[in-house]
Structures are given as C-alpha cells and as structure tokens.
Scaffold this motif. Sequence first.
Motif, PDB file in Angstrom:
ATOM      1  N   GLY A  90     -35.626 -39.544 -42.027  1.00  0.00           N
ATOM      2  CA  GLY A  90     -35.483 -38.682 -40.947  1.00  0.00           C
ATOM      3  C   GLY A  90     -34.309 -38.941 -39.931  1.00  0.00           C
ATOM      4  O   GLY A  90     -33.323 -39.732 -40.344  1.00  0.00           O
ATOM      5  N   TYR A  91     -34.559 -38.303 -38.759  1.00  0.00           N
ATOM      6  CA  TYR A  91     -33.580 -38.717 -37.521  1.00  0.00           C
ATOM      7  C   TYR A  91     -34.273 -38.696 -36.341  1.00  0.00           C
ATOM      8  O   TYR A  91     -35.294 -38.060 -35.987  1.00  0.00           O
TER       9      TYR A  91
ATOM     10  N   VAL B 253     -39.213 -36.235 -39.251  1.00  0.00           N
ATOM     11  CA  VAL B 253     -39.305 -36.963 -40.672  1.00  0.00           C
ATOM     12  C   VAL B 253     -38.946 -35.750 -41.794  1.00  0.00           C
ATOM     13  O   VAL B 253     -39.454 -34.898 -41.740  1.00  0.00           O
ATOM     14  N   GLU B 254     -37.857 -36.143 -42.302  1.00  0.00           N
ATOM     15  CA  GLU B 254     -37.323 -34.988 -43.205  1.00  0.00           C
ATOM     16  C   GLU B 254     -37.855 -35.102 -44.722  1.00  0.00           C
ATOM     17  O   GLU B 254     -38.027 -34.114 -45.429  1.00  0.00           O
ATOM     18  N   TYR B 255     -38.184 -36.358 -45.111  1.00  0.00           N
ATOM     19  CA  TYR B 255     -38.676 -36.651 -46.366  1.00  0.00           C
ATOM     20  C   TYR B 255     -39.751 -37.859 -46.559  1.00  0.00           C
ATOM     21  O   TYR B 255     -39.434 -38.799 -45.749  1.00  0.00           O
ATOM     22  N   GLU B 256     -40.633 -37.803 -47.238  1.00  0.00           N
ATOM     23  CA  GLU B 256     -41.495 -38.990 -47.659  1.00  0.00           C
ATOM     24  C   GLU B 256     -41.501 -39.187 -49.111  1.00  0.00           C
ATOM     25  O   GLU B 256     -41.593 -38.000 -49.839  1.00  0.00           O
ATOM     26  N   THR B 257     -41.325 -40.351 -49.511  1.00  0.00           N
ATOM     27  CA  THR B 257     -41.503 -40.630 -50.964  1.00  0.00           C
ATOM     28  C   THR B 257     -42.794 -41.259 -51.272  1.00  0.00           C
ATOM     29  O   THR B 257     -42.841 -41.377 -52.514  1.00  0.00           O
ATOM     30  N   GLY B 258     -43.606 -41.787 -50.634  1.00  0.00           N
ATOM     31  CA  GLY B 258     -44.669 -42.711 -50.838  1.00  0.00           C
ATOM     32  C   GLY B 258     -44.088 -44.236 -50.673  1.00  0.00           C
ATOM     33  O   GLY B 258     -44.861 -45.041 -50.466  1.00  0.00           O
TER      34      GLY B 258
ATOM     35  N   ALA C 242     -34.012 -44.634 -42.599  1.00  0.00           N
ATOM     36  CA  ALA C 242     -34.893 -44.655 -43.426  1.00  0.00           C
ATOM     37  C   ALA C 242     -36.041 -45.626 -43.136  1.00  0.00           C
ATOM     38  O   ALA C 242     -35.433 -46.931 -42.638  1.00  0.00           O
ATOM     39  N   GLU C 243     -37.229 -45.419 -43.183  1.00  0.00           N
ATOM     40  CA  GLU C 243     -38.291 -46.301 -42.730  1.00  0.00           C
ATOM     41  C   GLU C 243     -38.950 -46.997 -44.206  1.00  0.00           C
ATOM     42  O   GLU C 243     -39.389 -46.375 -44.815  1.00  0.00           O
TER      43      GLU C 243
END
Length: 182
Positions: free
Chosen positions: A28-29, A18-23, A45-46
């Motif tokens: 990620g990859y 997971v490279e980033y989380e925004t809420g 993207a999830e």
Amino acid sequence: MTDESTNEDDWEVLDSVVEYETGWYQGGYDLLEQPDGTQKKYYWAEIQPAVVIVAVADDELVVVEQFRPAIGEHCLELPAGLVEDGESYTTAGARELREETGFDPAGVSLLEEFWVATGVLRHRRGIVFAEGLEPGVPERDTNEFLSVGTVPVSEALERARAEPANDATIEGILLAEHEGLL
C-alpha cells in the motif's frame, strides 16, 4: 547524521492505505505531509521478518538451489525462510535449516538483524550462523522445490557473486567472514 531542518516530526502521516494483501505480504502507501508542506504517497510492501542461515560443516557451506519465479532464474542461495510468530531469529534459523536441508544444528547464533530495502519494504532480516550439523531428513513445505548442496568455504563468496547473485546470500557470507566464522 540528520539535517536539523528535517526530523521525523516534520513528516506527518495523513493516511495509510493497504491496497492489497496476499497472505504472504501486503502492499500500500502512506500519504505524508513532507517538511515543505507538500503531500506525497510513499508506496511500500510489508513482509514478515525472515532469517538467512550460514551453515558450515567440515569447511563446506550448505547451500540450496531453487527457481525464483520473480526473476525467472535458478539461484544458488543460503537456506532461508520466514520467522513465525513468537520465534527468535535463532529458533527460526534452526527450524528452517532442518526443514529445507535436513541438517540439525548443535548451535545457532545471531550475526545481525536489520531492515531490508528501506525505500520500499517494511521487512526485517536476521542472519544466523549454524554449526555442529547433524544430517537428517528435510521436511519441506509443499511449495519448496529445491536441491541441497555444499560449496567449499574458500569459494563461497565467489560462487555467491556469480549471476544471478542475491543480496541475502552475499550479506550472510560477508557477515560470517567478518566475524571470522568462514
């Protein structure tokens, strides 16, 4: 139909990052070993599941218009929103319709549930049909700036196909038409 030389067992996940989380979503990859033995990163993207509501009252389709910053345009869309933990698509559809438009449906039924943009997203969408609408007062989230309107059912698909067209609105209308609901 699957090629017998490649099945899901031939795709080993070596790492998931997971490279980033925004809420609101995360991205990620997965590093996979492909069937030929090579390795490749597959980016994703999830986003939590969403619901799109096809709501009809007196041969009119309920729509919302809102600005979409991702494309920089105002869009005519079906009401929609995220499914909260523990909700079904029908429960979420009735809630989102009330919150965004003020309409309270007497009945909501699931037309379809499916994966969206499987090449890049981990996201499921449900399309629901709402009927028996009673008007009320919207209870929008603080980040929802939209206007509510209707279009004649007879013009719905044509209006949905006009630029800037979007997938969820076209899908919802086509599914409802296919089921004989529009």
